[in-house]
Design a protein around this motif. Sequence first.
Motif, PDB file in Angstrom:
ATOM      1  N   SER A  57       0.818  -1.202   0.000  1.00 54.17           N
ATOM      2  CA  SER A  57       0.000   0.000   0.000  1.00 54.17           C
ATOM      3  C   SER A  57       0.856   1.258   0.000  1.00 54.17           C
ATOM      4  CB  SER A  57      -0.944  -0.006   1.212  1.00 54.17           C
ATOM      5  OG  SER A  57      -1.855   1.063   1.148  1.00 54.17           O
ATOM      6  N   VAL A  58       1.888   1.292   0.836  1.00 58.14           N
ATOM      7  CA  VAL A  58       2.785   2.450   0.852  1.00 58.14           C
ATOM      8  C   VAL A  58       3.491   2.583  -0.494  1.00 58.14           C
ATOM      9  CG1 VAL A  58       4.869   3.423   1.891  1.00 58.14           C
ATOM     10  CG2 VAL A  58       3.088   2.441   3.355  1.00 58.14           C
ATOM     11  N   ASN A  59       4.007   1.466  -1.018  1.00 60.94           N
ATOM     12  CA  ASN A  59       4.663   1.472  -2.322  1.00 60.94           C
ATOM     13  C   ASN A  59       3.762   2.101  -3.390  1.00 60.94           C
ATOM     14  OD1 ASN A  59       6.837  -0.051  -4.261  1.00 60.94           O
ATOM     15  ND2 ASN A  59       4.796  -0.265  -5.119  1.00 60.94           N
ATOM     16  N   ASP A  60       2.492   1.711  -3.401  1.00 59.84           N
ATOM     17  CA  ASP A  60       1.587   2.166  -4.454  1.00 59.84           C
ATOM     18  C   ASP A  60       1.102   3.592  -4.246  1.00 59.84           C
ATOM     19  OD1 ASP A  60       1.931  -0.300  -5.584  1.00 59.84           O
ATOM     20  OD2 ASP A  60      -0.081  -1.044  -5.126  1.00 59.84           O
ATOM     21  N   GLN A  61       1.084   4.066  -3.003  1.00 65.79           N
ATOM     22  CA  GLN A  61       0.631   5.435  -2.742  1.00 65.79           C
ATOM     23  C   GLN A  61       1.713   6.463  -3.055  1.00 65.79           C
ATOM     24  OE1 GLN A  61      -2.463   6.018  -2.108  1.00 65.79           O
ATOM     25  NE2 GLN A  61      -3.079   3.934  -1.594  1.00 65.79           N
ATOM     26  N   LEU A  62       2.964   6.065  -2.999  1.00 62.23           N
ATOM     27  CA  LEU A  62       4.048   7.021  -3.214  1.00 62.23           C
ATOM     28  C   LEU A  62       4.198   7.372  -4.688  1.00 62.23           C
ATOM     29  CD1 LEU A  62       6.840   5.603  -0.855  1.00 62.23           C
ATOM     30  CD2 LEU A  62       5.474   7.668  -0.507  1.00 62.23           C
ATOM     31  N   SER A  63       4.702   8.558  -4.937  1.00 59.86           N
ATOM     32  CA  SER A  63       4.986   8.985  -6.303  1.00 59.86           C
ATOM     33  C   SER A  63       6.268   8.318  -6.801  1.00 59.86           C
ATOM     34  CB  SER A  63       5.148  10.504  -6.350  1.00 59.86           C
ATOM     35  OG  SER A  63       6.300  10.894  -5.600  1.00 59.86           O
ATOM     36  N   ASP A  64       6.447   8.332  -8.122  1.00 57.02           N
ATOM     37  CA  ASP A  64       7.661   7.770  -8.699  1.00 57.02           C
ATOM     38  C   ASP A  64       8.904   8.481  -8.170  1.00 57.02           C
ATOM     39  OD1 ASP A  64       6.069   6.076 -10.166  1.00 57.02           O
ATOM     40  OD2 ASP A  64       6.177   7.246 -12.021  1.00 57.02           O
ATOM     41  N   ALA A  65       8.758   9.754  -7.863  1.00 58.74           N
ATOM     42  CA  ALA A  65       9.911  10.526  -7.395  1.00 58.74           C
ATOM     43  C   ALA A  65      10.363  10.127  -6.003  1.00 58.74           C
ATOM     44  CB  ALA A  65       9.574  12.022  -7.420  1.00 58.74           C
ATOM     45  N   ARG A  66       9.465   9.549  -5.189  1.00 57.28           N
ATOM     46  CA  ARG A  66       9.799   9.246  -3.803  1.00 57.28           C
ATOM     47  C   ARG A  66       9.928   7.740  -3.515  1.00 57.28           C
ATOM     48  NH1 ARG A  66       8.657  13.205  -0.041  1.00 57.28           N
ATOM     49  NH2 ARG A  66       9.987  11.930   1.283  1.00 57.28           N
ATOM     50  N   ARG A  67       9.390   6.893  -4.393  1.00 52.47           N
ATOM     51  CA  ARG A  67       9.272   5.469  -4.069  1.00 52.47           C
ATOM     52  C   ARG A  67      10.623   4.807  -3.813  1.00 52.47           C
ATOM     53  NH1 ARG A  67       6.627   4.316  -8.150  1.00 52.47           N
ATOM     54  NH2 ARG A  67       4.587   4.806  -7.275  1.00 52.47           N
ATOM     55  N   ASP A  68      11.640   5.201  -4.535  1.00 53.94           N
ATOM     56  CA  ASP A  68      12.933   4.537  -4.363  1.00 53.94           C
ATOM     57  C   ASP A  68      13.553   4.786  -2.986  1.00 53.94           C
ATOM     58  OD1 ASP A  68      12.974   3.192  -6.724  1.00 53.94           O
ATOM     59  OD2 ASP A  68      14.254   4.611  -7.786  1.00 53.94           O
ATOM     60  N   GLU A  69      13.007   5.738  -2.228  1.00 57.10           N
ATOM     61  CA  GLU A  69      13.496   5.928  -0.858  1.00 57.10           C
ATOM     62  C   GLU A  69      13.227   4.700   0.015  1.00 57.10           C
ATOM     63  OE1 GLU A  69      12.403   9.680   0.985  1.00 57.10           O
ATOM     64  OE2 GLU A  69      12.240  10.618  -1.000  1.00 57.10           O
ATOM     65  N   LEU A  70      12.291   3.851  -0.430  1.00 61.37           N
ATOM     66  CA  LEU A  70      11.983   2.630   0.323  1.00 61.37           C
ATOM     67  C   LEU A  70      13.012   1.522   0.099  1.00 61.37           C
ATOM     68  CD1 LEU A  70       8.149   2.292  -0.408  1.00 61.37           C
ATOM     69  CD2 LEU A  70       9.214   3.312   1.609  1.00 61.37           C
TER      70      LEU A  70
END
Length: 224
Positions: A57-70
């Motif tokens: 859910s967190v992965n899918d809610q994040l924007s492409d610009a921020r997702r790689d921070e995970l």
Amino acid sequence: MIEPKKAPDGMPQLSRGKHRSPKTGACFMEFASFLAGEPWSDSPQCTDPMLAHLARSVNDQLSDARRDELAPDIPRVVGLRGDHRVLAPVVALRAAANALPIVAAGRQQALAVALLSLPRLVPPDLVPALRDDVDRALASAPQATAWAARHLRTHPVREKDLRKGTAAVTVQLATVGILEACVDDPESHLIALLRDALADVEDVLSTPDTPAPVVAPRREPVPA
């Protein structure tokens, strides 16, 4: 202490949704299945299902610009699996506790109901920091908490209903609510939520002789 696995170089950039193979991309949990040596899946056996649900859910809610921070956190979920009867409410409580103070009023009532009802599914000596955060979250939204208390007095939630779907619904409500909250940088709140949940589950699994869940007496609601 087991050293966490490190993510190898050259893996696909994290992206939203399911992917048939690494050639088309990878979400957080698909990457975890690869690290665990399991078949490619967004629901690998190496991770508790509710924690995996939160990660997706967190992965899918994040924007492409921020997702790689995970990405640095992906190795942490490999091996985080134990008694789902305990871990599911722990993950849901974390999601609701982080979300309640910042989400819109329309979502606060449902989250407050979860925060008042789910603690009885968790052995009382586990995750004291999470219990403190639950209390602070309830105190931050007194009107929603009072409404939830009144609702539970007239519509008590049975244990089987709590276990059947309350945790999963709470996680989804919390992540969507955080993304849509009127706060600065909601995506940072989502990233913090996943990391807090990982720490909670690690805490539970590192506790020696974690007791089996016993349904405690229902938490007394805060008076209206």
